[in-house]
Scaffold this motif. Structure first.
Motif, mmCIF file in Angstrom:
data_model
loop_
_atom_site.group_PDB
_atom_site.id
_atom_site.type_symbol
_atom_site.label_atom_id
_atom_site.label_comp_id
_atom_site.label_asym_id
_atom_site.label_seq_id
_atom_site.Cartn_x
_atom_site.Cartn_y
_atom_site.Cartn_z
ATOM 1 N N ASP A 48 0.737 -1.138 0.002
ATOM 2 C CA ASP A 48 -0.137 -0.003 0.193
ATOM 3 C C ASP A 48 0.934 1.333 -0.068
ATOM 4 O OD1 ASP A 48 -1.148 1.794 2.358
ATOM 5 O OD2 ASP A 48 -2.590 1.680 0.551
ATOM 6 N N ALA A 49 0.457 2.263 -0.679
ATOM 7 C CA ALA A 49 1.214 3.553 -0.823
ATOM 8 C C ALA A 49 1.345 4.353 0.434
ATOM 9 C CB ALA A 49 0.712 4.495 -1.723
ATOM 10 N N GLY A 50 0.410 4.121 1.354
ATOM 11 C CA GLY A 50 0.473 4.656 2.631
ATOM 12 C C GLY A 50 1.497 3.984 3.469
ATOM 13 N N THR A 51 1.674 2.762 3.488
ATOM 14 C CA THR A 51 2.513 1.909 4.205
ATOM 15 C C THR A 51 4.013 2.176 3.655
ATOM 16 O OG1 THR A 51 0.833 0.232 4.635
ATOM 17 C CG2 THR A 51 3.262 -0.423 4.840
ATOM 18 N N GLN A 52 4.230 2.216 2.242
ATOM 19 C CA GLN A 52 5.286 2.548 1.737
ATOM 20 C C GLN A 52 5.973 3.897 2.382
ATOM 21 O OE1 GLN A 52 5.427 2.937 -2.558
ATOM 22 N NE2 GLN A 52 7.481 2.021 -2.558
ATOM 23 N N LEU A 53 5.218 4.869 2.489
ATOM 24 C CA LEU A 53 5.484 6.229 2.870
ATOM 25 C C LEU A 53 6.012 6.325 4.169
ATOM 26 C CD1 LEU A 53 5.956 9.356 2.361
ATOM 27 C CD2 LEU A 53 3.550 9.535 3.195
ATOM 28 N N LEU A 54 5.293 5.422 5.104
ATOM 29 C CA LEU A 54 5.540 5.071 6.582
ATOM 30 C C LEU A 54 6.836 4.382 6.772
ATOM 31 C CD1 LEU A 54 4.866 5.108 9.481
ATOM 32 C CD2 LEU A 54 3.393 2.950 9.159
ATOM 33 N N LEU A 55 7.107 2.990 5.732
ATOM 34 C CA LEU A 55 8.216 2.720 5.925
ATOM 35 C C LEU A 55 9.512 3.472 5.596
ATOM 36 C CD1 LEU A 55 7.446 -0.688 4.317
ATOM 37 C CD2 LEU A 55 8.464 -0.482 6.615
ATOM 38 N N SER A 56 9.373 4.516 4.655
ATOM 39 C CA SER A 56 10.470 5.279 4.264
ATOM 40 C C SER A 56 10.962 6.208 5.270
ATOM 41 C CB SER A 56 9.923 6.335 2.990
ATOM 42 O OG SER A 56 9.010 7.092 3.417
ATOM 43 N N GLN A 57 9.937 6.598 6.425
ATOM 44 C CA GLN A 57 10.417 7.335 7.551
ATOM 45 C C GLN A 57 10.937 6.524 8.752
ATOM 46 O OE1 GLN A 57 9.944 10.743 7.177
ATOM 47 N NE2 GLN A 57 9.907 9.910 4.943
ATOM 48 N N LEU A 58 10.620 5.337 8.749
ATOM 49 C CA LEU A 58 11.034 4.706 10.183
ATOM 50 C C LEU A 58 12.518 4.590 10.353
ATOM 51 C CD1 LEU A 58 8.462 1.679 10.201
ATOM 52 C CD2 LEU A 58 8.331 4.038 11.255
ATOM 53 N N PRO A 59 13.424 4.373 9.501
ATOM 54 C CA PRO A 59 14.827 4.193 9.531
ATOM 55 C C PRO A 59 15.251 5.309 10.583
ATOM 56 C CG PRO A 59 14.340 3.570 7.429
ATOM 57 C CD PRO A 59 12.885 4.146 7.752
ATOM 58 N N GLY A 60 14.914 6.628 10.246
ATOM 59 C CA GLY A 60 15.388 7.739 10.975
ATOM 60 C C GLY A 60 14.831 8.290 12.125
ATOM 61 N N THR A 61 13.583 7.332 12.498
ATOM 62 C CA THR A 61 12.573 7.804 13.439
ATOM 63 C C THR A 61 12.627 6.779 14.741
ATOM 64 O OG1 THR A 61 10.887 8.435 11.975
ATOM 65 C CG2 THR A 61 10.172 7.859 14.147
ATOM 66 N N LEU A 62 12.798 5.397 14.196
ATOM 67 C CA LEU A 62 12.852 4.299 15.362
ATOM 68 C C LEU A 62 14.455 3.860 15.562
ATOM 69 C CD1 LEU A 62 10.030 2.200 14.487
ATOM 70 C CD2 LEU A 62 10.091 4.055 16.268
ATOM 71 N N PRO A 63 14.698 3.829 16.785
ATOM 72 C CA PRO A 63 16.096 2.940 16.966
ATOM 73 C C PRO A 63 16.349 1.563 16.374
ATOM 74 C CG PRO A 63 15.115 3.773 19.168
ATOM 75 C CD PRO A 63 14.144 3.836 18.225
ATOM 76 N N GLU A 64 17.506 1.506 15.990
ATOM 77 C CA GLU A 64 17.875 0.121 15.256
ATOM 78 C C GLU A 64 17.281 -1.002 15.946
ATOM 79 O OE1 GLU A 64 19.323 -0.831 12.532
ATOM 80 O OE2 GLU A 64 19.659 1.427 11.777
ATOM 81 N N THR A 65 17.581 -1.253 17.309
ATOM 82 C CA THR A 65 17.296 -2.569 17.812
ATOM 83 C C THR A 65 16.802 -2.215 19.474
ATOM 84 O OG1 THR A 65 19.468 -2.581 18.761
ATOM 85 C CG2 THR A 65 19.361 -3.730 16.645
ATOM 86 N N GLY A 66 16.156 -3.483 19.801
ATOM 87 C CA GLY A 66 15.945 -3.676 21.132
ATOM 88 C C GLY A 66 14.824 -2.922 21.838
ATOM 89 N N GLU A 67 13.986 -2.240 21.057
ATOM 90 C CA GLU A 67 12.715 -1.494 21.560
ATOM 91 C C GLU A 67 11.616 -2.352 21.288
ATOM 92 O OE1 GLU A 67 11.562 2.434 20.027
ATOM 93 O OE2 GLU A 67 13.100 3.021 21.676
ATOM 94 N N SER A 68 10.725 -2.361 22.297
ATOM 95 C CA SER A 68 9.403 -3.110 22.283
ATOM 96 C C SER A 68 8.348 -2.118 21.429
ATOM 97 C CB SER A 68 8.787 -3.313 23.676
ATOM 98 O OG SER A 68 7.439 -3.892 23.476
ATOM 99 N N ILE A 69 7.942 -2.650 20.065
ATOM 100 C CA ILE A 69 7.301 -2.051 19.270
ATOM 101 C C ILE A 69 6.016 -2.777 19.078
ATOM 102 C CG2 ILE A 69 6.876 -1.053 17.027
ATOM 103 C CD1 ILE A 69 9.890 -0.569 17.076
ATOM 104 N N LEU A 70 4.782 -2.222 19.157
ATOM 105 C CA LEU A 70 3.346 -2.656 18.896
ATOM 106 C C LEU A 70 2.948 -2.215 17.267
ATOM 107 C CD1 LEU A 70 0.725 -3.880 19.523
ATOM 108 C CD2 LEU A 70 0.072 -1.824 20.458
ATOM 109 N N ASP A 71 2.687 -3.252 16.551
ATOM 110 C CA ASP A 71 2.324 -3.019 15.187
ATOM 111 C C ASP A 71 0.736 -3.035 15.135
ATOM 112 O OD1 ASP A 71 1.672 -2.969 12.360
ATOM 113 O OD2 ASP A 71 2.692 -4.729 11.852
ATOM 114 N N MET A 72 0.187 -2.117 15.299
ATOM 115 C CA MET A 72 -1.336 -2.054 15.537
ATOM 116 C C MET A 72 -1.965 -1.820 13.980
ATOM 117 S SD MET A 72 -4.019 -2.231 17.394
ATOM 118 C CE MET A 72 -3.404 -1.988 18.889
ATOM 119 N N GLY A 73 -2.950 -3.119 13.751
ATOM 120 C CA GLY A 73 -3.491 -3.276 12.631
ATOM 121 C C GLY A 73 -2.420 -3.696 11.406
#
Length: 330
Positions: A173-198
């Motif tokens: 999905d185009a929205g998910t693609q845009l979201l993925l493009s922003q995550l590398p600079g937004t979330l730490p590389e490792t170790g975090e507890s992350i919830l993928d909702m939906g």
């Protein structure tokens, strides 16, 4: 009690007793939930409602232990999913079992005639009202495996497994693609507890797990839950996958981040309910300093909800169709 939805109002006026029948993929309707028979559904919310009424309820990949005298299939807007339900019923119920198929005319119910003909099953129209139609047939042997509908495709170096009825089935999905493009600079590389909702087909969960996050993935749709499990397995990744309606199944656990491409449709109607709860209840499920990162269609009224829940937010990306929002729990 009177039926609430048009499809159930059409069924209520039939002379069929429906005693002990199996209701397959129905909408929420108190007439059904407080009536007779059992339910087979891929919607966690529907299953929970039936169970709350003390009614027999079975998930999409379960086989009811007692064979019903008949079944009613509520035709979904995703025709490939409707075909999967038909193939599954032909596989698990005895030949000759009466089957009624009901749906809204603007949802493509009339296509059922061609689908049944292609499967070699006879059909006749039984009734129509409330802009809905009701057809009836009998189940028979069909030499097509329902599991043939599963698809595998490659995205972002990951193998994604998908099923009809899952958001974005068979593509990114185009929205998910845009979201993925922003995550590398937004979330730490490792170790975090992350919830993928939906979680849908699990592309976000797999991407996050590959980076070393402890991932919990949640979806109200049983097909999405199973697709995400298969996606994680296909990539030799680990993560917890849970069926639930927004935060209902999470038992108070708090996360470093909640990431989502939240839905805003219920069948063909716009429904902000799940996304509103996702945003409004997010602070209760985040650790101090935790963040909510979501993507949404640019026209959706989420800024006010984010402001109310968090006091502040930022827009990480905006391509005019979609926006990626981020908000921190202070």
């Amino acid at each position: 009690m009177n039926a609430e939805t048009p499809v159930c109002q059409l069924l209520q006026r039939q002379d069929e007793a429906y005693r002990g029948w199996l209701w397959v993929a129905p909408p929420r309707d108190a007439w059904l939930e407080q009536g007779d028979g059992s339910v087979l559904s891929g919607d966690h919310g529907v299953l929970h409602a039936w169970q709350a009424c003390g009614r027999p309820a079975f998930g999409a990949f379960e086989i009811p232990p007692v064979l019903p005298p008949g079944a009613v299939l509520f035709w979904p807007k995703t025709h490939a999913l409707g075909e999967w339900w038909l193939l599954t019923l032909c596989k698990v119920l005895p030949e000759g079992t009466p089957l009624q198929i009901v749906g809204e005319n603007n949802g493509g119910i009339k296509r059922v005639l061609k689908v049944l003909a292609a499967l070699g099953l006879g059909c006749r129209k039984r009734d129509s009202a409330r802009r809905c139609s009701l057809f009836e047939t009998r189940l028979g042997p069909v030499d097509i495996d329902p599991d043939a509908v599963w698809q595998r495709f490659e995205i972002e170096g990951l193998t994604v497994v998908s099923h009809p009825g899952v958001f974005g089935h068979g593509k990114l999905d185009a929205g998910t693609q845009l979201l993925l493009s922003q995550l590398p600079g937004t979330l730490p590389e490792t170790g975090e507890s992350i919830l993928d909702m939906g979680c849908g087909d699990g592309i976000l969960a797999a991407w996050l797990a590959r980076r070393g996050a402890w991932v919990t993935a949640v979806d109200v749709n049983a097909f999405a839950v199973e697709a995400t499990r298969r996606t994680l397995t296909a990539n030799a990744l680990e993560g917890q996958v849970v069926a639930g309606d927004v935060y209902s199944s999470l038992a108070g656990h708090r996360y470093d981040a909640v990431v989502s491409n939240p839905p805003f449709h219920q069948e063909r109607a716009i429904d902000y309910g799940p996304a509103g709860r996702l945003i409004g209840e997010a602070p209760e499920h985040l650790v101090p300093g935790g963040q909510l990162v979501i993507v949404a269609n640019a026209f959706l009224p989420y800024p006010d909800r984010l402001q109310a829940a968090f006091g502040n937010f930022e827009i990480l990306a905006d391509d005019r169709r979609f926006r990626v929002y981020r908000a921190f729990k202070r």
